[in-house]
Motif scaffolding. Sequence first.
Motif, PDB file in Angstrom:
ATOM      1  N   ARG B  60       0.813  -1.217   0.000  1.00  0.00           N
ATOM      2  CA  ARG B  60       0.000   0.000   0.000  1.00  0.00           C
ATOM      3  C   ARG B  60       0.846   1.266   0.000  1.00  0.00           C
ATOM      4  N   LEU B  61       2.135   1.115  -0.114  1.00  0.00           N
ATOM      5  CA  LEU B  61       3.041   2.270  -0.089  1.00  0.00           C
ATOM      6  C   LEU B  61       3.496   2.635  -1.487  1.00  0.00           C
ATOM      7  N   ARG B  62       3.546   3.952  -1.727  1.00  0.00           N
ATOM      8  CA  ARG B  62       4.097   4.457  -2.985  1.00  0.00           C
ATOM      9  C   ARG B  62       5.022   5.612  -2.646  1.00  0.00           C
ATOM     10  N   VAL B  63       6.247   5.517  -3.111  1.00  0.00           N
ATOM     11  CA  VAL B  63       7.228   6.568  -2.862  1.00  0.00           C
ATOM     12  C   VAL B  63       7.646   7.173  -4.182  1.00  0.00           C
ATOM     13  N   THR B  64       7.748   8.493  -4.217  1.00  0.00           N
ATOM     14  CA  THR B  64       8.270   9.186  -5.386  1.00  0.00           C
ATOM     15  C   THR B  64       9.521   9.964  -4.988  1.00  0.00           C
ATOM     16  N   LEU B  65      10.354  10.213  -5.957  1.00  0.00           N
ATOM     17  CA  LEU B  65      11.583  10.966  -5.737  1.00  0.00           C
ATOM     18  C   LEU B  65      11.793  11.911  -6.895  1.00  0.00           C
ATOM     19  N   ASP B  66      11.993  13.177  -6.584  1.00  0.00           N
ATOM     20  CA  ASP B  66      12.298  14.186  -7.593  1.00  0.00           C
ATOM     21  C   ASP B  66      13.618  14.829  -7.204  1.00  0.00           C
ATOM     22  N   THR B  67      14.702  14.373  -7.829  1.00  0.00           N
ATOM     23  CA  THR B  67      16.017  14.875  -7.435  1.00  0.00           C
ATOM     24  C   THR B  67      16.231  16.322  -7.889  1.00  0.00           C
ATOM     25  N   SER B  68      15.494  16.758  -8.905  1.00  0.00           N
ATOM     26  CA  SER B  68      15.654  18.148  -9.345  1.00  0.00           C
ATOM     27  C   SER B  68      15.069  19.106  -8.311  1.00  0.00           C
ATOM     28  N   LYS B  69      14.036  18.655  -7.615  1.00  0.00           N
ATOM     29  CA  LYS B  69      13.428  19.476  -6.578  1.00  0.00           C
ATOM     30  C   LYS B  69      13.903  19.085  -5.184  1.00  0.00           C
ATOM     31  N   LYS B  70      14.755  18.051  -5.139  1.00  0.00           N
ATOM     32  CA  LYS B  70      15.247  17.535  -3.853  1.00  0.00           C
ATOM     33  C   LYS B  70      14.069  17.254  -2.920  1.00  0.00           C
ATOM     34  N   SER B  71      13.144  16.450  -3.418  1.00  0.00           N
ATOM     35  CA  SER B  71      11.983  16.127  -2.606  1.00  0.00           C
ATOM     36  C   SER B  71      11.524  14.705  -2.864  1.00  0.00           C
ATOM     37  N   SER B  72      10.825  14.158  -1.872  1.00  0.00           N
ATOM     38  CA  SER B  72      10.270  12.821  -1.971  1.00  0.00           C
ATOM     39  C   SER B  72       8.913  12.831  -1.290  1.00  0.00           C
ATOM     40  N   SER B  73       8.051  11.908  -1.683  1.00  0.00           N
ATOM     41  CA  SER B  73       6.778  11.785  -1.003  1.00  0.00           C
ATOM     42  C   SER B  73       6.485  10.321  -0.726  1.00  0.00           C
ATOM     43  N   LEU B  74       5.767  10.098   0.357  1.00  0.00           N
ATOM     44  CA  LEU B  74       5.313   8.760   0.738  1.00  0.00           C
ATOM     45  C   LEU B  74       3.797   8.787   0.779  1.00  0.00           C
ATOM     46  N   LEU B  75       3.182   7.915   0.005  1.00  0.00           N
ATOM     47  CA  LEU B  75       1.729   7.792  -0.014  1.00  0.00           C
ATOM     48  C   LEU B  75       1.350   6.456   0.582  1.00  0.00           C
ATOM     49  N   ILE B  76       0.478   6.477   1.575  1.00  0.00           N
ATOM     50  CA  ILE B  76      -0.088   5.244   2.140  1.00  0.00           C
ATOM     51  C   ILE B  76      -1.546   5.211   1.708  1.00  0.00           C
ATOM     52  N   THR B  77      -1.919   4.211   0.964  1.00  0.00           N
ATOM     53  CA  THR B  77      -3.300   4.115   0.500  1.00  0.00           C
ATOM     54  C   THR B  77      -4.125   3.248   1.455  1.00  0.00           C
ATOM     55  N   ALA B  78      -5.432   3.515   1.469  1.00  0.00           N
ATOM     56  CA  ALA B  78      -6.369   2.726   2.277  1.00  0.00           C
ATOM     57  C   ALA B  78      -5.826   2.515   3.691  1.00  0.00           C
ATOM     58  N   SER B  79      -5.590   3.620   4.385  1.00  0.00           N
ATOM     59  CA  SER B  79      -4.913   3.553   5.684  1.00  0.00           C
ATOM     60  C   SER B  79      -5.708   2.727   6.699  1.00  0.00           C
ATOM     61  N   ARG B  80      -4.961   2.204   7.670  1.00  0.00           N
ATOM     62  CA  ARG B  80      -5.531   1.403   8.754  1.00  0.00           C
ATOM     63  C   ARG B  80      -5.086   1.989  10.075  1.00  0.00           C
ATOM     64  N   ALA B  81      -5.794   1.677  11.122  1.00  0.00           N
ATOM     65  CA  ALA B  81      -5.417   2.173  12.449  1.00  0.00           C
ATOM     66  C   ALA B  81      -3.986   1.762  12.795  1.00  0.00           C
ATOM     67  N   ALA B  82      -3.581   0.587  12.326  1.00  0.00           N
ATOM     68  CA  ALA B  82      -2.236   0.090  12.617  1.00  0.00           C
ATOM     69  C   ALA B  82      -1.139   0.905  11.932  1.00  0.00           C
ATOM     70  N   ASP B  83      -1.513   1.769  10.997  1.00  0.00           N
ATOM     71  CA  ASP B  83      -0.520   2.635  10.339  1.00  0.00           C
ATOM     72  C   ASP B  83      -0.146   3.818  11.220  1.00  0.00           C
ATOM     73  N   THR B  84      -0.858   4.019  12.322  1.00  0.00           N
ATOM     74  CA  THR B  84      -0.538   5.106  13.231  1.00  0.00           C
ATOM     75  C   THR B  84       0.887   4.957  13.739  1.00  0.00           C
TER      76      THR B  84
END
Lengths: 113, 110
Positions: B60-84
């Motif tokens: 359920r995890l998706r990570v992106t990386l943009d080295t030109s912007k020096k940024s990354s994102s983490l997406l957790i889909t369909a979150s669950r209480a256990a993701d806390t």
Amino acid sequence: GAGVSQSPSNKVTEKGKDVELRCDPISGHTALYWYRQSLGQGLEFLIYFQGNSAPDKSGLPSDRFSAERTGGSVSTLTIQRTQQEDSAVYLCASSFVVEETQYFGPGTRLLVL
Amino acid sequence: SQQGEEDPQALSIQEGENATMNCSYKTSINNLQWYRQNSGRGLVHLILIRSNEREKHSGRLRVTLDTSKKSSSLLITASRAADTASYFCAPSSATNKLIFGTGTLLAVQP
């Protein structure tokens, strides 16, 4: 297989005493890292080993802190004359080779009274 | 410093919703790793993305990386209480020394 293990899990000591923290990395991992996490702080890098040598000791806070690694495996972090500001969780991580995933142990929670 | 800076500092969502966390860093990197930590202990590795990769998936995890912007994102889909948990990004350079930020505290409400 077994993960990274650390001992002790918790250590309470008096100011001025020396403490030794132990890390057993995953078998076959050549790189070993020590970090610490103080209350409310991010993780702070301390030292890194490649085999038995430490190419980067830049994170050790003072000369009271030292670490060694023997046989390319177990590492000990020694804090001499502990101070209250040394209280933190000390985390060890290992990776198969540098630039690969680091796997963390459960940490040693150190409390200096 | 190549420290990763996570944004937002705290995020509260309902179970089933998606959670997105962002990370910015300052210097060039070899890879960037995302970790989860529960209750101040037990750092769990989530994903490693290399500097020549743009996107990576793991369950359920998706990570992106943009080295030109020096940024990354983490997406957790369909979150669950256990993701806390707290989520940290850790950029690293040649020695793989990880420099963590203060993390994003994610709370998933059941």
